[in-house]
Enzyme design. Structure first.
Site, mmCIF file in Angstrom:
data_model
loop_
_atom_site.group_PDB
_atom_site.id
_atom_site.type_symbol
_atom_site.label_atom_id
_atom_site.label_comp_id
_atom_site.label_asym_id
_atom_site.label_seq_id
_atom_site.Cartn_x
_atom_site.Cartn_y
_atom_site.Cartn_z
ATOM 1 N N HIS A 162 0.826 -1.207 0.000
ATOM 2 C CA HIS A 162 0.000 0.000 0.000
ATOM 3 C C HIS A 162 0.864 1.264 0.000
ATOM 4 C CE1 HIS A 162 -2.973 2.981 0.977
ATOM 5 N NE2 HIS A 162 -2.273 3.334 2.042
ATOM 6 N N HIS A 167 1.198 4.756 -2.660
ATOM 7 C CA HIS A 167 1.618 6.144 -2.412
ATOM 8 C C HIS A 167 2.855 6.595 -3.189
ATOM 9 C CE1 HIS A 167 -1.358 7.313 0.557
ATOM 10 N NE2 HIS A 167 -1.191 6.153 1.178
ATOM 11 N N GLU A 208 -6.469 9.097 -0.562
ATOM 12 C CA GLU A 208 -6.587 7.663 -0.271
ATOM 13 C C GLU A 208 -7.662 6.982 -1.121
ATOM 14 O OE1 GLU A 208 -4.720 5.661 1.318
ATOM 15 O OE2 GLU A 208 -3.606 6.852 2.777
ATOM 16 N N SER A 227 -3.967 0.338 -4.488
ATOM 17 C CA SER A 227 -3.139 -0.726 -3.914
ATOM 18 C C SER A 227 -3.967 -1.937 -3.519
ATOM 19 C CB SER A 227 -2.373 -0.197 -2.698
ATOM 20 O OG SER A 227 -3.275 0.201 -1.686
#
Ligand SMILES: [Fe+2]
Length: 294
Positions: A162, A167, A208, A227
């Site tokens: 993730h 990111h 997010e 992700s």
């Protein structure tokens, strides 16, 4: 399904100095002693890190590299289909390894020349103000462990898949990196806990779990969607609403489930106009007025 600073297994340091990650009984690795020892060792690395020093090297097992390779391959196909172009282009520039887990120092070194961002190791929970605040300095707190090999496409917590595939690929885009920095400046500017929570929820529903209109379709740009090989297939069927600061800043979400309400920007310009400007200018008073508005 999770957010930094909100859903982490607690990390404890015992009297003898040993570090223990307290996995919940439902965690896929709960009964696996080998995995638990790995988690403890990796958390200890981050706890031992001192600011300014290189990020500690985590020696990964072949099994862990294999999980990374499986998930990378799976997600790359889905990114082509569902991710915004800005993300796909940034990921191509960053050039993360596909067959092995990169070291966080290596991720930092790849990112630096692109957008100035660097990574910091996190053992577990980082307080909200610290996690978001250092984004203003171009720093991103990241876990180093990887999910349990029995369920390679699932994790109850933010793991390195993730943090890096979601990111770092996003942070390789100057436009996205600028938004992360603005979120960090907002988190530093606000003083009340209520305002900080509002700022963090806007982050949650954008960086997010944000989606964006592109070529007449809904595309994902949020790291949480990008992700998750399950969520990326599902997001178009969710309740997708127009960008709305008040709604994003006050909507309650359940971190343990797929995000059911999503907010969609009409374009990248629209995201920057609404959310970038909000983070750039918000303070306790403006947020209190926004939260109380109808
Ligand atoms: Fe995240």
């Amino acid at each position: 399904m999770f957010e930094e600073a909100q859903y982490f297994a607690p990390v404890a340091t015992r009297d003898d100095g040993s570090v223990v990650v307290e996995l919940a009984s439902g965690h896929p690795g709960f009964a696996d002693t080998v995995y638990r020892n790995r988690r403890n060792a990796i958390a200890a690395l981050a706890l031992g890190h001192k600011p300014g020093e290189p990020i500690p090297h985590a020696e990964y097992t072949d099994e862990e590299h294999h999980v990374w390779a499986l998930v990378t391959q799976e997600l790359a196909v889905k990114h082509d289909k569902y991710a915004v172009r800005e993300f796909i282009d940034a990921a191509a520039r960053l050039g993360l390894p596909a067959s092995r887990i990169p070291q966080l120092q290596e991720v930092s070194d790849l990112l630096k020349p692109l957008t100035g961002f660097g990574y910091l190791p996190a053992a577990g929970l980082v307080p909200l103000r610290e996690f978001y605040g250092v984004l203003a300095d171009g720093l991103f707190h990241s876990t180093q462990y990887i999910r349990h090999h029995s369920v390679p496409f699932y994790t109850p917590e933010p793991d390195i898949v993730h943090e890096v595939i979601g990111h770092a690929n996003t942070l390789a885009s100057p436009r996205f990196a600028a938004l992360y920095r603005l979120a960090g400046r907002a988190a530093r500017r606000v003083e009340t806990e209520e305002a900080l929570e509002f700022v963090s929820k806007v982050f949650w529903f954008t960086l997010e779990f944000g989606v964006m209109r592109e070529d007449g379709e809904s595309k994902a740009y949020g790291a949480g969607i990008l992700s998750s090989s399950g969520e990326i297939e599902e997001f178009r069927g969710m309740d997708i609403r127009p960008l709305d600061l008040k709604a994003m800043g006050t909507t309650h979400y359940d971190i343990t489930k797929y995000q059911e309400v999503l907010f969609e920007a009409e374009s990248f310009d629209h995201l920057e106009d609404v959310v970038g400007t909000f983070w750039d200018t918000c303070d306790d008073d403006s947020i209190a007025r926004l939260a109380a508005s109808h």
